[in-house]
Motif scaffolding. Sequence first.
Motif, PDB file in Angstrom:
ATOM      1  N   ILE A 130       0.951  -1.114   0.029  1.00  0.00           N
ATOM      2  CA  ILE A 130      -0.149  -0.018  -0.005  1.00  0.00           C
ATOM      3  C   ILE A 130       0.848   1.400   0.148  1.00  0.00           C
ATOM      4  O   ILE A 130       1.069   1.903   1.122  1.00  0.00           O
ATOM      5  CB  ILE A 130      -0.962  -0.199   1.319  1.00  0.00           C
ATOM      6  CG1 ILE A 130      -1.860  -1.186   1.148  1.00  0.00           C
ATOM      7  CG2 ILE A 130      -1.904   1.295   1.168  1.00  0.00           C
ATOM      8  CD1 ILE A 130      -2.700  -1.425   2.273  1.00  0.00           C
ATOM      9  N   HIS A 131       1.337   1.579  -1.227  1.00  0.00           N
ATOM     10  CA  HIS A 131       2.418   2.660  -1.387  1.00  0.00           C
ATOM     11  C   HIS A 131       2.265   3.241  -2.865  1.00  0.00           C
ATOM     12  O   HIS A 131       2.158   2.458  -3.715  1.00  0.00           O
ATOM     13  CB  HIS A 131       3.877   2.047  -1.029  1.00  0.00           C
ATOM     14  CG  HIS A 131       4.885   2.972  -1.224  1.00  0.00           C
ATOM     15  ND1 HIS A 131       5.519   3.318  -2.452  1.00  0.00           N
ATOM     16  CD2 HIS A 131       5.370   4.148  -0.102  1.00  0.00           C
ATOM     17  CE1 HIS A 131       6.389   3.925  -2.261  1.00  0.00           C
ATOM     18  NE2 HIS A 131       6.515   4.374  -1.021  1.00  0.00           N
ATOM     19  N   TYR A 132       2.849   4.362  -2.981  1.00  0.00           N
ATOM     20  CA  TYR A 132       2.601   4.694  -4.325  1.00  0.00           C
ATOM     21  C   TYR A 132       3.244   4.114  -5.552  1.00  0.00           C
ATOM     22  O   TYR A 132       2.792   4.193  -6.541  1.00  0.00           O
ATOM     23  CB  TYR A 132       3.210   6.414  -4.331  1.00  0.00           C
ATOM     24  CG  TYR A 132       2.568   7.160  -3.296  1.00  0.00           C
ATOM     25  CD1 TYR A 132       1.024   7.449  -3.116  1.00  0.00           C
ATOM     26  CD2 TYR A 132       3.290   7.672  -2.220  1.00  0.00           C
ATOM     27  CE1 TYR A 132       0.490   8.398  -2.187  1.00  0.00           C
ATOM     28  CE2 TYR A 132       2.527   8.698  -1.197  1.00  0.00           C
ATOM     29  CZ  TYR A 132       1.154   9.035  -1.226  1.00  0.00           C
ATOM     30  OH  TYR A 132       0.826   9.820  -0.410  1.00  0.00           O
ATOM     31  N   ARG A 133       4.269   3.571  -5.237  1.00  0.00           N
ATOM     32  CA  ARG A 133       5.156   2.718  -5.932  1.00  0.00           C
ATOM     33  C   ARG A 133       5.365   1.457  -5.500  1.00  0.00           C
ATOM     34  O   ARG A 133       6.227   0.437  -5.826  1.00  0.00           O
ATOM     35  CB  ARG A 133       6.581   3.382  -6.270  1.00  0.00           C
ATOM     36  CG  ARG A 133       6.603   4.666  -7.202  1.00  0.00           C
ATOM     37  CD  ARG A 133       7.842   5.357  -6.848  1.00  0.00           C
ATOM     38  NE  ARG A 133       7.872   6.160  -5.662  1.00  0.00           N
ATOM     39  CZ  ARG A 133       7.236   7.238  -5.219  1.00  0.00           C
ATOM     40  NH1 ARG A 133       6.270   7.770  -5.849  1.00  0.00           N
ATOM     41  NH2 ARG A 133       7.114   7.691  -4.065  1.00  0.00           N
ATOM     42  N   GLU A 134       4.302   0.706  -4.785  1.00  0.00           N
ATOM     43  CA  GLU A 134       4.247  -0.565  -3.967  1.00  0.00           C
ATOM     44  C   GLU A 134       5.519  -1.107  -3.490  1.00  0.00           C
ATOM     45  O   GLU A 134       6.028  -2.106  -3.301  1.00  0.00           O
ATOM     46  CB  GLU A 134       3.938  -1.447  -5.272  1.00  0.00           C
ATOM     47  CG  GLU A 134       2.756  -1.266  -5.927  1.00  0.00           C
ATOM     48  CD  GLU A 134       2.675  -2.283  -7.077  1.00  0.00           C
ATOM     49  OE1 GLU A 134       1.825  -3.509  -6.758  1.00  0.00           O
ATOM     50  OE2 GLU A 134       2.854  -2.064  -8.275  1.00  0.00           O
ATOM     51  N   ALA A 135       6.157   0.029  -2.709  1.00  0.00           N
ATOM     52  CA  ALA A 135       7.586  -0.279  -1.921  1.00  0.00           C
ATOM     53  C   ALA A 135       7.787   0.827  -1.018  1.00  0.00           C
ATOM     54  O   ALA A 135       8.632   1.404  -0.645  1.00  0.00           O
ATOM     55  CB  ALA A 135       8.627   0.184  -2.928  1.00  0.00           C
ATOM     56  N   GLY A 136       6.630   0.413  -0.055  1.00  0.00           N
ATOM     57  CA  GLY A 136       6.769   1.001   1.493  1.00  0.00           C
ATOM     58  C   GLY A 136       8.123   0.387   2.182  1.00  0.00           C
ATOM     59  O   GLY A 136       8.652  -0.344   1.819  1.00  0.00           O
ATOM     60  N   LEU A 137       8.081   1.029   3.607  1.00  0.00           N
ATOM     61  CA  LEU A 137       8.932   0.500   4.458  1.00  0.00           C
ATOM     62  C   LEU A 137       9.326  -0.935   4.565  1.00  0.00           C
ATOM     63  O   LEU A 137      10.170  -1.596   4.411  1.00  0.00           O
ATOM     64  CB  LEU A 137       8.683   1.178   5.897  1.00  0.00           C
ATOM     65  CG  LEU A 137       9.643   0.939   6.783  1.00  0.00           C
ATOM     66  CD1 LEU A 137      11.400   1.516   6.413  1.00  0.00           C
ATOM     67  CD2 LEU A 137       9.268   1.422   8.172  1.00  0.00           C
ATOM     68  N   ALA A 138       8.009  -1.738   4.649  1.00  0.00           N
ATOM     69  CA  ALA A 138       8.205  -3.313   4.811  1.00  0.00           C
ATOM     70  C   ALA A 138       8.737  -3.903   3.583  1.00  0.00           C
ATOM     71  O   ALA A 138       9.391  -4.882   3.732  1.00  0.00           O
ATOM     72  CB  ALA A 138       6.653  -3.699   5.371  1.00  0.00           C
ATOM     73  N   THR A 139       8.178  -3.259   2.433  1.00  0.00           N
ATOM     74  CA  THR A 139       8.574  -3.850   1.087  1.00  0.00           C
ATOM     75  C   THR A 139      10.248  -3.623   0.986  1.00  0.00           C
ATOM     76  O   THR A 139      10.999  -4.749   0.612  1.00  0.00           O
ATOM     77  CB  THR A 139       8.166  -3.177  -0.088  1.00  0.00           C
ATOM     78  OG1 THR A 139       6.594  -3.723   0.039  1.00  0.00           O
ATOM     79  CG2 THR A 139       8.503  -4.038  -1.261  1.00  0.00           C
ATOM     80  N   HIS A 140      10.521  -2.350   1.182  1.00  0.00           N
ATOM     81  CA  HIS A 140      11.914  -2.136   1.240  1.00  0.00           C
ATOM     82  C   HIS A 140      12.939  -2.805   2.079  1.00  0.00           C
ATOM     83  O   HIS A 140      13.995  -3.534   1.497  1.00  0.00           O
ATOM     84  CB  HIS A 140      12.118  -0.706   1.463  1.00  0.00           C
ATOM     85  CG  HIS A 140      13.458   0.143   0.734  1.00  0.00           C
ATOM     86  ND1 HIS A 140      13.490   1.406   0.460  1.00  0.00           N
ATOM     87  CD2 HIS A 140      14.710  -0.551   0.601  1.00  0.00           C
ATOM     88  CE1 HIS A 140      14.639   1.503   0.115  1.00  0.00           C
ATOM     89  NE2 HIS A 140      15.438   0.578   0.202  1.00  0.00           N
TER      90      HIS A 140
END
Length: 270
Positions: free
Chosen positions: A145-155
């Motif tokens: 759930i992020h503008y580029r599908e790469a929020g903190l959890a994804t990063h």
Amino acid sequence: MDVVRPEFVPDPSLSTAEMETLQRDIARAAVFEDDHAVDPESVAIDGPVGQSTLGEAGDGSVDEPDTDRPLVAGVDQAFVGDRAVSAVVVLRGREVVERVYAVESTEIPYVPGLLSFREGGAILSAFAELDHEPDIVFVDGSGRIHYREAGLATHVGVTLDVPTVGVAKNLLCGTPRESLDRKLPEGARVPIDADDEVETAENGVCIGYAVQTRQYESETQYVNPLLVSPGHRVSAETAADLVLATAAGYKLPEPTRLADDYADEVKTDV
């Protein structure tokens, strides 16, 4: 834990455009499907975890660990001036098996959508201190759930190549399929779909869920849902299952609730 994808280590010296480009690369590398061996039922917690679960030495060891259950880590941050205190708590069932933290300077201010470049360095430093390798990680922040599908959890998840779940308190982007401006029953989940704000996903793709982990019985008060999304190697549906399995009577799942408490505890000493 060691960094697996060093090219994705957050670099706060990058320009905004460079950070956004890196996030698109991270989203392409992320796996938003189940690629782990953790059954949500195997991590279910039937009551809040207390400090009594720590061993007598107080160093995070436990007296009789249940070695058949997966290791689940929670990550949260506290701040002291311009420094981030990142705390990681590792659980096996209701047992706290390890707690570590790290402190790093926050070199840039908070910018919506770029949180990982402010806090990610401290999180990676904390994970480097771990003796245990968790099977699943709960991160206080967004995933897909992020503008580029790469929020903190994804990063964090892609950089360490560890299954991660993002647990946020506010909706960064996306459109709920049902209104969230109402009292949802405990256990309810509402899909969050990609919309025009999510530049890397087609409109209508489910990128996470609003999950109601706890609710008041009162007719005049209600608890807002959490915004849960896959970070890496976890599906949206399983991410919601995992959060509900570990809520243990609180709004926050136990891994991040305990990490939040530990971050607040140690920040007085740094």
